[in-house]
Design a protein around this motif. Sequence first.
Motif, PDB file in Angstrom:
ATOM      1  N   GLN A 192       0.619  -1.299  -0.026  1.00  0.00           N
ATOM      2  CA  GLN A 192       0.107   0.040   0.012  1.00  0.00           C
ATOM      3  C   GLN A 192       0.864   1.221  -0.093  1.00  0.00           C
ATOM      4  N   THR A 226     -11.102  -3.196 -10.792  1.00  0.00           N
ATOM      5  CA  THR A 226     -11.186  -4.595 -10.248  1.00  0.00           C
ATOM      6  C   THR A 226     -11.274  -4.239  -8.828  1.00  0.00           C
ATOM      7  N   LYS A 227     -11.366  -5.227  -7.860  1.00  0.00           N
ATOM      8  CA  LYS A 227     -11.570  -4.963  -6.410  1.00  0.00           C
ATOM      9  C   LYS A 227     -10.089  -4.911  -5.885  1.00  0.00           C
ATOM     10  N   LYS A 228     -10.084  -3.981  -4.845  1.00  0.00           N
ATOM     11  CA  LYS A 228      -8.889  -3.649  -4.152  1.00  0.00           C
ATOM     12  C   LYS A 228      -7.602  -3.319  -4.886  1.00  0.00           C
ATOM     13  N   THR A 229      -7.791  -2.700  -5.921  1.00  0.00           N
ATOM     14  CA  THR A 229      -6.700  -2.423  -6.719  1.00  0.00           C
ATOM     15  C   THR A 229      -6.058  -1.049  -6.186  1.00  0.00           C
ATOM     16  N   LEU A 230      -4.648  -1.194  -6.059  1.00  0.00           N
ATOM     17  CA  LEU A 230      -3.942   0.093  -5.497  1.00  0.00           C
ATOM     18  C   LEU A 230      -3.533   0.924  -6.511  1.00  0.00           C
ATOM     19  N   TYR A 245      -1.885  -5.005  -6.026  1.00  0.00           N
ATOM     20  CA  TYR A 245      -3.056  -5.182  -4.990  1.00  0.00           C
ATOM     21  C   TYR A 245      -2.341  -5.609  -3.366  1.00  0.00           C
ATOM     22  N   PRO A 246      -3.029  -5.410  -2.597  1.00  0.00           N
ATOM     23  CA  PRO A 246      -2.519  -5.699  -1.100  1.00  0.00           C
ATOM     24  C   PRO A 246      -2.157  -6.964  -0.903  1.00  0.00           C
ATOM     25  N   THR A 247      -2.672  -8.044  -1.523  1.00  0.00           N
ATOM     26  CA  THR A 247      -2.438  -9.369  -1.231  1.00  0.00           C
ATOM     27  C   THR A 247      -2.290 -10.269  -2.504  1.00  0.00           C
ATOM     28  N   ALA A 250      -6.025 -11.341  -3.520  1.00  0.00           N
ATOM     29  CA  ALA A 250      -6.774 -10.129  -4.209  1.00  0.00           C
ATOM     30  C   ALA A 250      -6.222 -10.039  -5.783  1.00  0.00           C
ATOM     31  N   ALA A 254      -8.743 -10.686  -8.806  1.00  0.00           N
ATOM     32  CA  ALA A 254      -8.686  -9.893 -10.025  1.00  0.00           C
ATOM     33  C   ALA A 254      -8.503 -10.465 -11.549  1.00  0.00           C
TER      34      ALA A 254
END
Length: 273
Positions: A192, A226-230, A245-247, A250, A254
Amino acid sequence: MKAKAFAPAKINLTLHVTGQRVDGYHLLDSLVVFADLGDTLHFTAGEALSISVTGEHAAGVPSDSRNLVWKAAEAAGWTGHIDLNKVLPHGGGIGGGSSDAAATLRMIEDEGGAIPPGTALRLGADVPVCTSASPNRMRGIGERLDPVTLPHLPALLVNPGVEVPTPAIFAALQCRENPPMAEEIPVFEAPQDCAEWLGKQRNDLESPATSLAPDVAQVLDALKDTKKTLLSRMSGSGSTCFALYPTMKAAHFAAYEIGAAHPDWWCRAVQLN
């Protein structure tokens, strides 16, 4: 003698075009990392040089002196047969050919061969950093490398199946004298933090690439959704794009999202470092 080498995908997390020399070469400032996904090369020493190309993206890859692997082996005086398994899409901005050539040079050196000074850079601007196969800040025309410590970055690589010619991208670049990256690259605790800092940097070739290849813009839009994309960005001169992504969970989710919506795109969840 038989040997094996791995040629990881090269990802430009940033790519700032900071100038152009009188000989036409562009000056860059780029943060480069590598994926845990790449091509594989098998070497069998012999009297003559030959290459066979197999794998998912073998089509269109030359198996003669046009191949950078051939050029690398020839420059170092190595002869024998090379079996190249192409996992990475070529012409995709992730250094497939450069990484293959760099893996060849590493193998020859590991086996006691001598690499003439300057060989890597003569093969291409990306070959020196690919020879290191570790995170580096790459400057100049690719000859200046400064090692960087980064956290492991869960990511998704997506290629829409189109090649974007690098000369055309540079020709469409509006300005060739842009600010470099921040002078100091911080120490990041997590993906992050790294993504937040990267968001303040750039890929100066992304805008001309998306104007010439609308498919690249479509990939970037899909990654952003996409979900949780940083962070989402194009790598190199395209056409492969990436999202952080954080993980890894995730990133894999994606990959499922993108793969279901666009089954014709090349889509791989990877870890970058």
